[in-house]
Design a protein around this motif. Structure first.
Motif, PDB file in Angstrom:
ATOM      1  N   PRO A 100     -89.438 -40.660  -6.584  1.00 27.75           N
ATOM      2  CA  PRO A 100     -90.354 -39.831  -7.384  1.00 27.75           C
ATOM      3  C   PRO A 100     -91.794 -40.359  -7.423  1.00 27.75           C
ATOM      4  CG  PRO A 100     -88.303 -40.224  -8.571  1.00 27.75           C
ATOM      5  CD  PRO A 100     -88.251 -41.056  -7.335  1.00 27.75           C
ATOM      6  N   LYS A 101     -91.970 -41.658  -7.639  1.00 25.51           N
ATOM      7  CA  LYS A 101     -93.325 -42.211  -7.744  1.00 25.51           C
ATOM      8  C   LYS A 101     -94.067 -42.119  -6.419  1.00 25.51           C
ATOM      9  CE  LYS A 101     -92.005 -45.422 -11.375  1.00 25.51           C
ATOM     10  NZ  LYS A 101     -91.578 -46.783 -11.626  1.00 25.51           N
ATOM     11  N   GLN A 102     -93.409 -42.469  -5.350  1.00 21.80           N
ATOM     12  CA  GLN A 102     -94.052 -42.420  -4.034  1.00 21.80           C
ATOM     13  C   GLN A 102     -94.334 -40.980  -3.620  1.00 21.80           C
ATOM     14  OE1 GLN A 102     -95.528 -44.890  -3.495  1.00 21.80           O
ATOM     15  NE2 GLN A 102     -94.556 -46.271  -2.076  1.00 21.80           N
ATOM     16  N   LEU A 103     -93.463 -40.074  -4.033  1.00 18.97           N
ATOM     17  CA  LEU A 103     -93.679 -38.664  -3.723  1.00 18.97           C
ATOM     18  C   LEU A 103     -94.959 -38.161  -4.397  1.00 18.97           C
ATOM     19  CD1 LEU A 103     -92.171 -36.477  -2.095  1.00 18.97           C
ATOM     20  CD2 LEU A 103     -91.222 -35.695  -4.249  1.00 18.97           C
ATOM     21  N   LEU A 104     -95.163 -38.543  -5.634  1.00 20.92           N
ATOM     22  CA  LEU A 104     -96.393 -38.161  -6.335  1.00 20.92           C
ATOM     23  C   LEU A 104     -97.624 -38.748  -5.637  1.00 20.92           C
ATOM     24  CD1 LEU A 104     -95.164 -38.565 -10.008  1.00 20.92           C
ATOM     25  CD2 LEU A 104     -95.990 -36.433  -8.962  1.00 20.92           C
ATOM     26  N   LYS A 105     -97.519 -40.004  -5.211  1.00 24.10           N
ATOM     27  CA  LYS A 105     -98.651 -40.656  -4.529  1.00 24.10           C
ATOM     28  C   LYS A 105     -98.988 -39.963  -3.211  1.00 24.10           C
ATOM     29  CE  LYS A 105     -98.173 -45.432  -6.114  1.00 24.10           C
ATOM     30  NZ  LYS A 105     -97.848 -46.802  -5.673  1.00 24.10           N
ATOM     31  N   ILE A 106     -97.971 -39.715  -2.388  1.00 20.66           N
ATOM     32  CA  ILE A 106     -98.237 -39.117  -1.075  1.00 20.66           C
ATOM     33  C   ILE A 106     -98.727 -37.679  -1.235  1.00 20.66           C
ATOM     34  CG2 ILE A 106     -95.888 -38.316  -0.546  1.00 20.66           C
ATOM     35  CD1 ILE A 106     -98.367 -39.843   1.971  1.00 20.66           C
ATOM     36  N   HIS A 107     -98.211 -36.975  -2.228  1.00 19.06           N
ATOM     37  CA  HIS A 107     -98.670 -35.609  -2.486  1.00 19.06           C
ATOM     38  C   HIS A 107    -100.162 -35.615  -2.813  1.00 19.06           C
ATOM     39  CE1 HIS A 107     -99.430 -31.954  -4.866  1.00 19.06           C
ATOM     40  NE2 HIS A 107     -98.556 -31.401  -4.049  1.00 19.06           N
ATOM     41  N   SER A 108    -100.581 -36.516  -3.684  1.00 24.76           N
ATOM     42  CA  SER A 108    -101.985 -36.619  -4.073  1.00 24.76           C
ATOM     43  C   SER A 108    -102.857 -37.001  -2.872  1.00 24.76           C
ATOM     44  CB  SER A 108    -102.126 -37.657  -5.187  1.00 24.76           C
ATOM     45  OG  SER A 108    -103.474 -37.827  -5.522  1.00 24.76           O
ATOM     46  N   TYR A 109    -102.391 -37.972  -2.106  1.00 26.95           N
ATOM     47  CA  TYR A 109    -103.129 -38.427  -0.926  1.00 26.95           C
ATOM     48  C   TYR A 109    -103.329 -37.282   0.066  1.00 26.95           C
ATOM     49  CZ  TYR A 109    -104.105 -40.887   3.445  1.00 26.95           C
ATOM     50  OH  TYR A 109    -104.653 -41.292   4.624  1.00 26.95           O
ATOM     51  N   LEU A 110    -102.245 -36.560   0.357  1.00 27.34           N
ATOM     52  CA  LEU A 110    -102.334 -35.452   1.311  1.00 27.34           C
ATOM     53  C   LEU A 110    -103.206 -34.320   0.770  1.00 27.34           C
ATOM     54  CD1 LEU A 110     -98.635 -35.378   2.525  1.00 27.34           C
ATOM     55  CD2 LEU A 110    -100.631 -36.067   3.881  1.00 27.34           C
ATOM     56  N   ALA A 111    -103.070 -34.025  -0.529  1.00 28.53           N
ATOM     57  CA  ALA A 111    -103.865 -32.951  -1.140  1.00 28.53           C
ATOM     58  C   ALA A 111    -105.350 -33.253  -1.044  1.00 28.53           C
ATOM     59  CB  ALA A 111    -103.452 -32.744  -2.594  1.00 28.53           C
ATOM     60  N   SER A 112    -105.713 -34.523  -1.189  1.00 29.05           N
ATOM     61  CA  SER A 112    -107.132 -34.895  -1.100  1.00 29.05           C
ATOM     62  C   SER A 112    -107.683 -34.651   0.305  1.00 29.05           C
ATOM     63  CB  SER A 112    -107.336 -36.357  -1.502  1.00 29.05           C
ATOM     64  OG  SER A 112    -106.855 -37.236  -0.503  1.00 29.05           O
ATOM     65  N   ARG A 113    -106.797 -34.500   1.259  1.00 31.07           N
ATOM     66  CA  ARG A 113    -107.192 -34.229   2.640  1.00 31.07           C
ATOM     67  C   ARG A 113    -106.913 -32.780   3.055  1.00 31.07           C
ATOM     68  NH1 ARG A 113    -106.964 -38.951   1.422  1.00 31.07           N
ATOM     69  NH2 ARG A 113    -107.828 -40.727   2.508  1.00 31.07           N
ATOM     70  N   GLY A 114    -106.494 -31.983   2.080  1.00 28.93           N
ATOM     71  CA  GLY A 114    -106.251 -30.570   2.351  1.00 28.93           C
ATOM     72  C   GLY A 114    -104.965 -30.286   3.109  1.00 28.93           C
ATOM     73  N   VAL A 115    -104.016 -31.229   3.057  1.00 29.55           N
ATOM     74  CA  VAL A 115    -102.751 -31.057   3.775  1.00 29.55           C
ATOM     75  C   VAL A 115    -101.624 -30.948   2.748  1.00 29.55           C
ATOM     76  CG1 VAL A 115    -101.126 -32.100   5.406  1.00 29.55           C
ATOM     77  CG2 VAL A 115    -103.593 -32.407   5.740  1.00 29.55           C
ATOM     78  N   PRO A 116    -100.884 -29.855   2.764  1.00 28.68           N
ATOM     79  CA  PRO A 116     -99.793 -29.721   1.796  1.00 28.68           C
ATOM     80  C   PRO A 116     -98.584 -30.586   2.163  1.00 28.68           C
ATOM     81  CG  PRO A 116     -99.941 -27.746   3.148  1.00 28.68           C
ATOM     82  CD  PRO A 116    -101.070 -28.648   3.562  1.00 28.68           C
ATOM     83  N   LEU A 117     -97.936 -31.105   1.137  1.00 31.60           N
ATOM     84  CA  LEU A 117     -96.639 -31.771   1.308  1.00 31.60           C
ATOM     85  C   LEU A 117     -95.595 -30.670   1.202  1.00 31.60           C
ATOM     86  CD1 LEU A 117     -94.915 -34.296   1.631  1.00 31.60           C
ATOM     87  CD2 LEU A 117     -94.992 -34.573  -0.850  1.00 31.60           C
ATOM     88  N   SER A 118     -94.862 -30.441   2.275  1.00 28.05           N
ATOM     89  CA  SER A 118     -93.963 -29.300   2.355  1.00 28.05           C
ATOM     90  C   SER A 118     -92.538 -29.622   1.936  1.00 28.05           C
ATOM     91  CB  SER A 118     -93.983 -28.776   3.793  1.00 28.05           C
ATOM     92  OG  SER A 118     -93.076 -27.734   3.945  1.00 28.05           O
TER      93      SER A 118
END
Length: 178
Positions: A14-32
């Protein structure tokens, strides 16, 4: 360069998922998608938290091992174990599954389905995309029988209550992050 349309991850907690989601969102890439071990045998606080996080982020949960490596199929018992390393795990977990297997069997009988179909349908009802392993065409055909119908809310609750009674759960993937 804008070439990536979406990303999927595997074994993120859960924690890493939140981190990677935020990181990808900042680059305009959705976590699918997030692929994790998810079944009635792995149902615990962390897996359910992960499911909640996925739901809140709009990430599809892909459930590998939805049949608990075969323990939820009804094929195995203490006198009939698989060969190889799985036999050690099965020897530890199977003795405590009587209630869950009985529940799966009862629902399967009432629905005219197999235990495998009920276990896979539980994943579907939880909003996950199950990816069960198969070794034969018969397995594929059986797994397809999990589609096109739904467990009732009462049946889902019944299965989850029986799963919670199991003294041992599936060992979580050692590669899964927190």
């Amino acid at each position: 360069q804008g070439l990536v349309r979406a990303v999927g991850v595997s074994n993120y907690g859960p924690k890493q998922l939140l981190k990677i989601h935020s990181y990808l969102a900042s680059r305009g890439v959705p976590l699918s998608s997030a692929q994790v071990q998810f079944s009635l045998l792995s149902m615990g606080d962390e897996q359910m938290e992960l499911k909640t996080v996925c739901d809140s982020l709009g990430v599809r949960l892909i459930a590998y091992s939805p049949l608990g490596l075969g323990m939820l199929t009804g094929k195995y018992d203490a006198s009939n174990l698989p060969n190889g390393p799985r036999s050690v795990l099965f020897r530890q977990i199977l003795p405590g599954l009587e209630s869950l297997l009985s529940c799966l069997s009862g629902i399967a009988d009432r629905k005219g389905k197999t235990m495998s179909q009920v276990a896979i349908n539980w994943c579907i009802c939880k909003g996950a995309i199950p990816i069960p392993g198969v070794k034969t065409v018969r397995h594929v055909e059986d797994n397809l029988g999990a589609l096109g119908w739904r467990l009732s809310p009462d049946e889902i609750s019944e299965l989850e209550a029986a799963a919670m009674e199991c003294p041992k759960k599936m060992v979580q993937n050692i590669f899964q992050t927190a």
